[in-house]
Design a protein around this motif. Structure first.
Motif, PDB file in Angstrom:
ATOM      1  N   LEU A  59      -4.092  39.167  -4.236  1.00  0.00           N
ATOM      2  CA  LEU A  59      -3.454  38.912  -4.437  1.00  0.00           C
ATOM      3  C   LEU A  59      -2.612  38.972  -3.522  1.00  0.00           C
ATOM      4  O   LEU A  59      -1.068  38.664  -3.254  1.00  0.00           O
ATOM      5  CB  LEU A  59      -2.982  40.929  -5.009  1.00  0.00           C
ATOM      6  N   GLN A  61      -2.263  36.085  -1.176  1.00  0.00           N
ATOM      7  CA  GLN A  61      -1.289  35.399  -0.973  1.00  0.00           C
ATOM      8  C   GLN A  61       0.347  35.147  -2.190  1.00  0.00           C
ATOM      9  O   GLN A  61       1.241  35.084  -2.153  1.00  0.00           O
ATOM     10  CB  GLN A  61      -2.113  33.729  -1.714  1.00  0.00           C
ATOM     11  N   ASN A  62      -0.568  35.552  -2.990  1.00  0.00           N
ATOM     12  CA  ASN A  62       1.281  36.451  -4.443  1.00  0.00           C
ATOM     13  C   ASN A  62       2.029  37.149  -3.470  1.00  0.00           C
ATOM     14  O   ASN A  62       3.459  36.970  -3.439  1.00  0.00           O
ATOM     15  CB  ASN A  62       0.764  37.022  -5.406  1.00  0.00           C
ATOM     16  N   LEU A 163       2.966  31.060  -3.794  1.00  0.00           N
ATOM     17  CA  LEU A 163       3.005  32.216  -5.153  1.00  0.00           C
ATOM     18  C   LEU A 163       1.574  30.719  -5.649  1.00  0.00           C
ATOM     19  O   LEU A 163       2.159  29.818  -6.643  1.00  0.00           O
ATOM     20  CB  LEU A 163       4.166  32.437  -6.223  1.00  0.00           C
ATOM     21  N   ASN A 164       0.671  31.310  -6.212  1.00  0.00           N
ATOM     22  CA  ASN A 164      -0.308  31.293  -6.935  1.00  0.00           C
ATOM     23  C   ASN A 164       0.206  31.459  -8.927  1.00  0.00           C
ATOM     24  O   ASN A 164      -0.407  32.263  -8.917  1.00  0.00           O
ATOM     25  CB  ASN A 164      -1.756  31.893  -7.077  1.00  0.00           C
ATOM     26  N   LEU A 165       0.836  30.504  -9.162  1.00  0.00           N
ATOM     27  CA  LEU A 165       1.420  30.839 -10.618  1.00  0.00           C
ATOM     28  C   LEU A 165       0.516  30.188 -11.669  1.00  0.00           C
ATOM     29  O   LEU A 165       0.293  29.566 -11.519  1.00  0.00           O
ATOM     30  CB  LEU A 165       2.681  30.598 -10.570  1.00  0.00           C
TER      31      LEU A 165
END
Length: 165
Positions: A59, A61-62, A163-165
């Motif tokens: 989590l 990076q987000n 963000l890793n979306l």
């Protein structure tokens, strides 16, 4: 390169705030103190960020993206309410530097190069604060507000892109 850009963006708020100060006697010492605090708080925050990243790596990076985005939004919202500060110089240096703690948590989570980041943050904070304090009567307040808006937008974008979306 990301470390130097991050340092510039986090030091721009010092430039904008110090441009609004009416009269400061000890410009060099306030600038030096601000630069030192812009190294101390990020150093602590960087290690907190690294520690958090080791426990919540999936989590991290987000979370860092969200933190950067929120700080960017805060800078953008604060830009419209600028007025001269009337607080003691030491307190002013601490308050303008404290936000670098939370920003550097994000940078620690992103595992940026610590030494380059911390040194850059201190150097740019010193330079920007000294420039602002020296030129604050010659530079229009509106320029400081525009610079704060640019820094806020840049941090917001850095947060969104991480963000890793």
């Amino acid at each position: 390169m990301a470390e130097i850009l991050a340092a510039i963006f986090t030091a721009i708020d010092v430039l904008t705030i110090y441009l609004l100060l009416p009269n400061v006697k000890y410009r060099f010492w306030l600038s030096l103190w601000t630069g030192a605090l812009h190294m101390l708080f990020p150093l602590i925050g960087f290690h907190v960020g690294e520690w958090l990243a080791s426990y919540i790596s999936s989590l991290a990076q987000n979370i860092s993206g969200i933190l950067l985005s929120l700080i960017g939004v805060q800078l953008l919202l604060a830009a419209k309410d600028q007025r001269p500060a009337t607080i003691p110089v030491v307190i002013l240096a601490i308050t303008t530097s404290l936000d670098t703690f939370s920003v550097s948590i994000s940078f620690g989570m992103l595992q940026l190069r610590e030494t380059l980041l911390i040194c850059s943050m201190g150097i740019f904070a010193f330079l920007f604060s000294f420039i602002a304090l020296t030129l604050n009567k010659k530079i229009p307040v509106a320029l400081g507000i525009y610079l704060q808006m640019i820094a806020g937008a840049a941090l917001l974008l850095m947060g969104i892109f991480s963000l890793n979306l």
